[in-house]
Design a protein around this motif. Structure first.
Motif, PDB file in Angstrom:
ATOM      1  N   MET A 383       0.923  -1.101   0.040  1.00 13.14           N
ATOM      2  CA  MET A 383       0.052  -0.002   0.066  1.00 13.14           C
ATOM      3  C   MET A 383       0.805   1.069   0.033  1.00 13.14           C
ATOM      4  N   ASN A 384       1.969   1.064   0.835  1.00  8.80           N
ATOM      5  CA  ASN A 384       2.790   2.310   0.824  1.00  8.80           C
ATOM      6  C   ASN A 384       3.358   2.532  -0.482  1.00  8.80           C
ATOM      7  N   THR A 385       3.955   1.483  -1.057  1.00 10.35           N
ATOM      8  CA  THR A 385       4.526   1.594  -2.302  1.00 10.35           C
ATOM      9  C   THR A 385       3.735   2.410  -3.447  1.00 10.35           C
ATOM     10  N   LEU A 386       2.513   1.714  -3.557  1.00 11.68           N
ATOM     11  CA  LEU A 386       1.457   2.317  -4.302  1.00 11.68           C
ATOM     12  C   LEU A 386       1.145   3.811  -4.089  1.00 11.68           C
ATOM     13  N   ALA A 387       1.013   4.061  -2.862  1.00 17.49           N
ATOM     14  CA  ALA A 387       0.468   5.558  -2.384  1.00 17.49           C
ATOM     15  C   ALA A 387       1.685   6.493  -2.812  1.00 17.49           C
ATOM     16  N   ASN A 388       3.006   6.026  -2.454  1.00 18.40           N
ATOM     17  CA  ASN A 388       3.821   6.752  -3.088  1.00 18.40           C
ATOM     18  C   ASN A 388       4.199   7.159  -4.409  1.00 18.40           C
ATOM     19  N   ASP A 389       3.784   5.728  -5.137  1.00 16.40           N
ATOM     20  CA  ASP A 389       3.868   6.037  -6.736  1.00 16.40           C
ATOM     21  C   ASP A 389       2.618   6.899  -7.320  1.00 16.40           C
ATOM     22  N   LEU A 390       1.555   7.101  -6.661  1.00 16.36           N
ATOM     23  CA  LEU A 390       0.614   7.967  -7.337  1.00 16.36           C
ATOM     24  C   LEU A 390       0.853   9.184  -7.113  1.00 16.36           C
ATOM     25  N   ASP A 391       0.729   9.957  -8.292  1.00 19.87           N
ATOM     26  CA  ASP A 391       0.891  11.206  -8.643  1.00 19.87           C
ATOM     27  C   ASP A 391      -0.562  12.080  -8.886  1.00 19.87           C
ATOM     28  N   VAL A 392      -1.046  12.681  -7.981  1.00 18.71           N
ATOM     29  CA  VAL A 392      -2.198  13.632  -8.072  1.00 18.71           C
ATOM     30  C   VAL A 392      -2.404  15.001  -8.170  1.00 18.71           C
ATOM     31  N   ARG A 393      -3.059  15.594  -9.006  1.00 20.50           N
ATOM     32  CA  ARG A 393      -2.918  17.029  -9.008  1.00 20.50           C
ATOM     33  C   ARG A 393      -4.595  17.334  -9.260  1.00 20.50           C
ATOM     34  N   VAL A 394      -5.355  18.064  -8.245  1.00 25.23           N
ATOM     35  CA  VAL A 394      -6.712  18.431  -8.549  1.00 25.23           C
ATOM     36  C   VAL A 394      -6.367  19.885  -8.696  1.00 25.23           C
ATOM     37  N   VAL A 395      -7.361  20.641  -9.789  1.00 24.01           N
ATOM     38  CA  VAL A 395      -7.413  21.829  -9.874  1.00 24.01           C
ATOM     39  C   VAL A 395      -8.764  22.315 -10.030  1.00 24.01           C
ATOM     40  N   VAL A 396      -9.112  23.545  -9.457  1.00 24.07           N
ATOM     41  CA  VAL A 396     -10.346  24.136  -9.676  1.00 24.07           C
ATOM     42  C   VAL A 396      -9.979  25.305 -10.639  1.00 24.07           C
ATOM     43  N   PHE A 397     -10.328  25.070 -11.875  1.00 28.48           N
ATOM     44  CA  PHE A 397     -10.214  26.152 -13.271  1.00 28.48           C
ATOM     45  C   PHE A 397     -11.312  27.170 -12.862  1.00 28.48           C
ATOM     46  N   CYS A 398     -10.956  28.158 -12.612  1.00 28.98           N
ATOM     47  CA  CYS A 398     -11.907  29.287 -11.985  1.00 28.98           C
ATOM     48  C   CYS A 398     -12.064  30.437 -13.116  1.00 28.98           C
ATOM     49  N   TYR A 399     -11.459  30.340 -14.324  1.00 24.88           N
ATOM     50  CA  TYR A 399     -11.634  31.351 -15.493  1.00 24.88           C
ATOM     51  C   TYR A 399     -12.874  31.482 -15.932  1.00 24.88           C
ATOM     52  N   PHE A 400     -13.429  29.944 -16.277  1.00 17.24           N
ATOM     53  CA  PHE A 400     -14.672  29.801 -16.729  1.00 17.24           C
ATOM     54  C   PHE A 400     -15.345  28.392 -16.533  1.00 17.24           C
ATOM     55  N   GLY A 401     -16.474  28.412 -16.859  1.00 16.32           N
ATOM     56  CA  GLY A 401     -17.027  26.884 -16.782  1.00 16.32           C
ATOM     57  C   GLY A 401     -17.688  26.467 -18.022  1.00 16.32           C
ATOM     58  N   LYS A 402     -18.959  25.761 -17.841  1.00 17.96           N
ATOM     59  CA  LYS A 402     -19.570  25.401 -19.002  1.00 17.96           C
ATOM     60  C   LYS A 402     -20.124  26.416 -19.888  1.00 17.96           C
ATOM     61  N   ASN A 403     -20.462  27.573 -18.978  1.00 19.35           N
ATOM     62  CA  ASN A 403     -21.043  28.798 -19.712  1.00 19.35           C
ATOM     63  C   ASN A 403     -20.492  29.194 -21.052  1.00 19.35           C
ATOM     64  N   VAL A 404     -19.341  29.217 -20.812  1.00 16.20           N
ATOM     65  CA  VAL A 404     -18.125  29.589 -22.322  1.00 16.20           C
ATOM     66  C   VAL A 404     -18.532  28.765 -23.373  1.00 16.20           C
ATOM     67  N   PRO A 405     -18.306  27.515 -23.381  1.00 18.74           N
ATOM     68  CA  PRO A 405     -18.484  26.614 -24.634  1.00 18.74           C
ATOM     69  C   PRO A 405     -20.076  26.568 -25.067  1.00 18.74           C
ATOM     70  N   LYS A 406     -20.961  26.729 -24.103  1.00 15.94           N
ATOM     71  CA  LYS A 406     -22.278  27.049 -24.386  1.00 15.94           C
ATOM     72  C   LYS A 406     -22.735  28.210 -25.259  1.00 15.94           C
ATOM     73  N   SER A 407     -21.971  29.553 -24.659  1.00 16.39           N
ATOM     74  CA  SER A 407     -22.262  30.350 -25.260  1.00 16.39           C
ATOM     75  C   SER A 407     -21.825  30.483 -26.975  1.00 16.39           C
ATOM     76  N   TYR A 408     -20.969  29.655 -27.144  1.00 15.24           N
ATOM     77  CA  TYR A 408     -20.418  29.354 -28.619  1.00 15.24           C
ATOM     78  C   TYR A 408     -21.062  28.369 -29.340  1.00 15.24           C
ATOM     79  N   LYS A 409     -22.240  27.845 -28.600  1.00 19.31           N
ATOM     80  CA  LYS A 409     -23.060  26.815 -28.943  1.00 19.31           C
ATOM     81  C   LYS A 409     -22.365  25.515 -29.434  1.00 19.31           C
ATOM     82  N   MET A 410     -21.321  25.123 -28.368  1.00 19.41           N
ATOM     83  CA  MET A 410     -20.441  24.032 -28.277  1.00 19.41           C
ATOM     84  C   MET A 410     -20.717  23.110 -26.969  1.00 19.41           C
TER      85      MET A 410
END
Length: 609
Positions: A383-410
């Motif tokens: 478990m410790n080997t696996l935990a040390n091997d996992l590389d994670v990054r969570v990002v809250v992308f705050c510049y825009f959301g689904k509103n922008v693609p929807k505004s361009y009908k995408m």
């Protein structure tokens, strides 16, 4: 681990008996796509990821495979016969192939986690109080399952299969030596009425929220010291090793009774110790680590039973989320349950009323022999080997959301997938097989198929995006075309016409018919097409959360995202043992790609207004 008293609400007078069965039987069966259609589409998805010489060779194999009277036609007819006699020709095969036959640990490699918004606890009483509300919320959801009053979900006006909702509570994966199984105790003649509370390595009417709080407080105060050994960490090991340890563990009657209580429980609650403090920027990343594996044996990895379908995690520091064992269900039903629970916990504070005196929660005991201790130590190390091997990054992308693609009908999903293609190409200067999960719940017992995000259209857009000789209007045209192509593939997939499960079915049919594996499945192109260096999933939720999971190949990435209206939550994972991958680098490239694509659209299309 301690076991509280009866939690289940009595069946309501409003129960709609048989509603679930009637709904399920009204759903269409999963179709078997035409053989020539799948072969043609298979060749097209190979174009951006396979070199021309290899593609020529594959073309010859595919032509041979679909000759009249050939092996492909024979397997197609066998598969169509299978589809005619089963509720779903794929579901059992998929459960076994994707999950129960899979022998790597469920931790990181299979089980997703969900990071929920951070809570503010001033003391342990706050943690217990919130946990009581959360438990009550899950049980409220369970009452809808028991009473068959869950609202039927629809997609494009068509009803969806609700079967997975009936599989996630009171179920558990059971380890085997070469193959696992899943048991749903809700279907037994004596369905469970208890939950398991894991704290520091837990008949009659249902408990009220106030009574749940009192029982949790008893657990906290009465069992302050951990067990000598974190028995739950055994569930994190390689499945064959855990299968052998499981057989050994159950030789003892006390151990067998305790394990059965865990497996039969409705769900598990893990009251975690706090993780090391990190900056606000890194909080969501650390929370993802805690949900996925608990941080290693020195932190909370022993505070789990990873085979349990649903485990709710509430840390002393306010970290909150879920880890679920993937075999019974995909993400959307889990997130729907979470949305319900989160809304439930926002209701008014508990009203403290006089309660019936309930028996003490019962502590589950384990007898640890030297052989079991050896198994635990091995599981800790792995478990410790696996935990040390996992590389994670969570990002809250705050510049825009689904509103922008929807505004361009995408389509927001297609827009994000094109950003992923652009980000990956910028890092590696090549295209890779990309998996995006598509729901097959329009069909009875439907699970998933693959949306192939890497296409000739996405490749043309990606190449053009950073080409200084290309004019912006042409780049926009190629982006729009790539988004439409992705949307078309998505629609095709959810209608049961994608290629991946069909090809898998043909391969498995050959095995079932005792035929030699056809050459197209032994081809390097097929291997490359199924080596998903980008394994992705959109799991939208009303709650401001994000699902996370590990990569599916050693040199790949796992990417999950929840597009909110004005921001996007991303979770990116990789393995540290691969020198070529880096979760933070891909997360940064993805943010940059999204910003560049928006800038392109703003500069080009807004100038026309």
């Amino acid at each position: 681990m301690t076991k509280p008293t009866c939690l289940v609400k009595p069946v309501s007078l409003t129960k709609i008996t048989g509603r679930y069965l009637v709904h399920q039987e009204s759903l269409p069966k999963l179709p078997v796509p035409p053989l020539n259609q799948t072969c043609e589409r298979y060749l097209s998805i190979l174009e951006p990821i396979v070199d021309p010489e290899a593609l020529k060779h594959t073309n010859r194999l595919v032509e041979e495979f679909q000759l009249p009277g050939g092996v492909g036609e024979r397997l197609q007819k066998s598969l169509e016969r299978r589809a005619s006699r089963l509720p779903n020709w794929l579901s059992d095969w998929w459960l076994n192939t994707a999950y129960l036959d899979y022998r790597l640990p469920v931790v990181v490699h299979s089980s997703p986690g969900v990071v929920l918004p951070r809570l503010e606890f001033t003391d342990s009483q706050d943690q217990i109080r919130f946990t009581a509300k959360l438990i009550a919320g899950v049980l409220d959801f369970k009452s809808m399952v028991d009473n068959e009053t869950l609202p039927v979900e629809y997609l494009h006006g068509k009803p969806l299969c609700m079967n997975q909702y009936y599989q996630i509570l009171s179920s558990c994966r059971i380890p085997g030596i070469k193959k696992d199984s899943v048991v749903n105790h809700a279907l037994s003649t004596d369905p469970p009425t208890h939950i398991i509370v894991v704290h520091k390595y837990q008949d009659g009417r249902a408990l009220t929220e106030n009574e749940l709080y009192i029982q949790l407080e008893k657990i906290w105060n009465t069992f302050p010291q951990p067990n000598e050994e974190p028995i739950g960490i055994l569930t994190s090991n390689h499945r064959d090793r855990w299968g052998k340890a499981y057989t050994n563990l159950l030789k003892d009657k006390t151990n067998m009774i305790s394990v059965q209580e865990i497996q039969r429980s409705i769900f598990t609650v893990c009251l975690d110790a706090p993780m090391p403090q990190v900056s606000n920027e890194m909080y969501h990343t650390q929370a993802a680590v805690q949900m996925l594996h608990g941080g290693g044996s020195q932190w909370n990895s022993g505070n789990r039973w990873f085979d349990k379908t649903l485990q709710f995690i509430i840390g002393e520091d306010g970290t909150c989320g879920v880890i679920y064992e993937h075999a019974p269900a995909e993400g959307p039903p889990i997130v729907a349950l979470i949305d319900h629970v989160v809304e439930y916990t926002k209701k008014s504070e508990m009203i403290y009323t006089p309660t019936v005196l309930h028996p003490m929660p019962r502590k589950l005991h384990f007898n640890i022999t030297p052989e079991i201790l050896k198994d635990i130590e091995e599981a800790k190390e792995n478990m410790n080997t696996l935990a040390n091997d996992l590389d994670v990054r969570v990002v809250v992308f705050c510049y825009f959301g689904k509103n922008v693609p929807k505004s361009y009908k995408m389509s927001p999903d297609a827009f994000i997938q094109m950003a992923l293609q652009l980000a990956y190409y910028r890092l590696y200067k090549l295209y890779c097989a990309t998996y995006e999960s598509a729901s097959l719940r329009m069909f009875r017992l439907g699970r998933t198929d693959t949306i192939r995000s890497a296409s000739t259209d996405s490749a043309h857009f990606v190449q053009a995006m950073d080409d200084p000789a290309m004019q912006n209007p042409e780049k926009v045209r190629l982006l729009e075309r790539a988004v439409r192509a992705h949307r078309a593939y998505t629609d095709m997939a959810i209608q049961g016409q994608a290629i991946d499960r069909h090809l898998l079915g043909l391969k498995l049919q050959a095995i079932e018919d005792s035929l030699a594996i056809p050459k197209i499945f032994m081809d390097t192109s097929y291997v490359k097409a199924n080596h998903y260096k980008l394994s992705t999933s959109q799991v939208p939720a009303k709650t401001d959360c994000v699902m996370c999971f590990g990569p599916v190949v050693p040199d790949g990435y796992g990417v999950c995202y929840n597009p909110m209206e004005t921001h996007i939550n991303f979770a990116v994972s990789a393995f540290n043992s691969c020198a070529d991958t880096n979760a933070t680098r891909l997360a940064s490239a993805l943010q940059e790609a999204l910003l560049d694509m928006r800038s392109l659209l703003d500069q080009t299309l807004k100038s026309k207004l």
